[in-house]
Motif scaffolding. Structure first.
Motif, PDB file in Angstrom:
ATOM      1  N   ALA A  29       0.832  -1.206   0.000  1.00 55.01           N
ATOM      2  CA  ALA A  29       0.000   0.000   0.000  1.00 55.01           C
ATOM      3  C   ALA A  29       0.868   1.257   0.000  1.00 55.01           C
ATOM      4  CB  ALA A  29      -0.929  -0.009   1.200  1.00 55.01           C
ATOM      5  N   LYS A  30       2.012   1.210   0.686  1.00 54.06           N
ATOM      6  CA  LYS A  30       2.921   2.355   0.697  1.00 54.06           C
ATOM      7  C   LYS A  30       3.460   2.637  -0.704  1.00 54.06           C
ATOM      8  CE  LYS A  30       4.563   2.098   5.492  1.00 54.06           C
ATOM      9  NZ  LYS A  30       5.753   1.877   6.364  1.00 54.06           N
ATOM     10  N   VAL A  31       3.763   1.589  -1.446  1.00 53.65           N
ATOM     11  CA  VAL A  31       4.263   1.772  -2.808  1.00 53.65           C
ATOM     12  C   VAL A  31       3.180   2.396  -3.682  1.00 53.65           C
ATOM     13  CG1 VAL A  31       5.151   0.620  -4.864  1.00 53.65           C
ATOM     14  CG2 VAL A  31       5.876  -0.151  -2.597  1.00 53.65           C
ATOM     15  N   VAL A  32       1.966   1.893  -3.576  1.00 54.93           N
ATOM     16  CA  VAL A  32       0.863   2.423  -4.387  1.00 54.93           C
ATOM     17  C   VAL A  32       0.606   3.886  -4.044  1.00 54.93           C
ATOM     18  CG1 VAL A  32      -1.599   2.187  -4.897  1.00 54.93           C
ATOM     19  CG2 VAL A  32      -0.167   0.151  -4.712  1.00 54.93           C
ATOM     20  N   THR A  33       0.698   4.233  -2.781  1.00 54.51           N
ATOM     21  CA  THR A  33       0.523   5.630  -2.370  1.00 54.51           C
ATOM     22  C   THR A  33       1.619   6.508  -2.961  1.00 54.51           C
ATOM     23  OG1 THR A  33      -0.554   4.987  -0.301  1.00 54.51           O
ATOM     24  CG2 THR A  33       0.404   7.190  -0.392  1.00 54.51           C
ATOM     25  N   ALA A  34       2.857   6.005  -2.959  1.00 53.30           N
ATOM     26  CA  ALA A  34       3.965   6.756  -3.542  1.00 53.30           C
ATOM     27  C   ALA A  34       3.764   6.961  -5.037  1.00 53.30           C
ATOM     28  CB  ALA A  34       5.286   6.025  -3.283  1.00 53.30           C
ATOM     29  N   VAL A  35       3.261   5.948  -5.722  1.00 51.80           N
ATOM     30  CA  VAL A  35       2.971   6.058  -7.156  1.00 51.80           C
ATOM     31  C   VAL A  35       1.941   7.160  -7.401  1.00 51.80           C
ATOM     32  CG1 VAL A  35       1.846   4.859  -9.083  1.00 51.80           C
ATOM     33  CG2 VAL A  35       3.582   3.681  -7.728  1.00 51.80           C
ATOM     34  N   ASN A  36       0.911   7.175  -6.599  1.00 57.44           N
ATOM     35  CA  ASN A  36      -0.151   8.174  -6.756  1.00 57.44           C
ATOM     36  C   ASN A  36       0.371   9.592  -6.541  1.00 57.44           C
ATOM     37  OD1 ASN A  36      -2.922   9.039  -7.040  1.00 57.44           O
ATOM     38  ND2 ASN A  36      -2.968   9.302  -4.825  1.00 57.44           N
ATOM     39  N   ARG A  37       1.296   9.740  -5.608  1.00 54.40           N
ATOM     40  CA  ARG A  37       1.842  11.073  -5.327  1.00 54.40           C
ATOM     41  C   ARG A  37       2.777  11.561  -6.422  1.00 54.40           C
ATOM     42  NH1 ARG A  37       3.348   9.890   1.026  1.00 54.40           N
ATOM     43  NH2 ARG A  37       1.248  10.239   1.885  1.00 54.40           N
ATOM     44  N   LEU A  38       3.523  10.644  -7.026  1.00 53.46           N
ATOM     45  CA  LEU A  38       4.554  11.043  -7.980  1.00 53.46           C
ATOM     46  C   LEU A  38       4.017  11.270  -9.389  1.00 53.46           C
ATOM     47  CD1 LEU A  38       7.622  11.481  -8.492  1.00 53.46           C
ATOM     48  CD2 LEU A  38       7.731   9.055  -9.092  1.00 53.46           C
TER      49      LEU A  38
END
Length: 239
Positions: A29-38
């Motif tokens: 979930a942390k990776v997916v959140t980072a993708v969404n932010r970038l």
């Protein structure tokens, strides 16, 4: 809007050097959140194949993304399904007008228009899909097409680390089993393509229909077609 390569590298480095989250689902979930932010997108999500070969929602950053993933799972069509089945990056500037997935185009929410999906692999075998979506039609930039697979590779690293550490969570066991099953399913898909002149998606759909009609797992149908022993269920590890 171009994806900043320096920001991409910094994000990947940060995620790689952050202490590993013991819970695999939270780590992903942390990776997916980072993708969404970038990325220049309105949401991101992650899906993995279940025992029936159907992509299932694991995590998404927003409700529109969850709805998109659920619709694709229900219809067995869409950019994420194609990315998983064909093991390649799939881009759509507007899924509501994309002739590749007519059923999805009819029911998808208008809040989701552009979609980009990258296969998530384990030991070179596709087991799921990482995706981006945007609320407005758009053509994905080359930087997006290069950047999203880098996060898919990071997800593979995280899963491999969890399996090497013998994590006993439900998701880790599911993914380990999915890797084994997918290898058998891939061989059956190849057999049907050569024997019946089908493409990969048609062959996969044939196996899924056979499994659904007989109420059996797709890997069992695949093994039977190939004349191989039926895979036995793995005994769950102790938590």
């Amino acid at each position: 809007m171009h994806l900043d390569p320096e920001a991409l590298d910094a994000s990947l480095r940060m995620l790689r050097h952050t202490p590993r989250e013991p819970d695999l689902r939270r780590a992903l979930a942390k990776v997916v959140t980072a993708v969404n932010r970038l990325f220049p997108c309105d949401g991101a999500g992650l899906m993995f194949a279940d025992a029936s070969g159907v992509l299932r929602y694991v995590t998404a950053t927003d409700e529109s993304g969850r709805s998109l993933e659920l619709a694709q799972a229900e219809l067995n069509e869409g950019p994420c399904v194609d990315a998983y089945v064909h093991d390649r990056l799939v881009a759509s500037p507007d899924v509501t007008r994309d002739v590749r997935w007519p059923a999805l185009a009819r029911i998808v929410q208008t809040e989701v228009r552009a979609v980009l999906g990258a296969p998530v692999r384990l030991s070179g075998t596709p087991i799921g899909c990482l995706n981006l979506h945007a609320a407005e039609p758009r053509r994905w930039e080359d930087s997006d097409l290069r950047g999203l697979p880098a996060y898919a590779e990071l997800i593979e690293e995280i899963i491999c680390a969890a399996l090497a550490a013998e994590h006993t969570g439900t998701l880790a066991r599911q993914l380990e089993r999915a890797l084994h099953d997918r290898a058998v399913i891939e061989r059956a898909i190849g057999f049907l393509m050569a024997d019946r002149g089908l493409d990969a998606k048609e062959a996969f759909d044939h196996l899924r229909r056979q499994a659904r009609n007989s109420r059996r797992r797709i890997v069992h149908i695949s093994a039977e077609l190939l004349g191989e022993p039926i895979p036995l269920p793995q005994r769950p590890s102790a938590s």
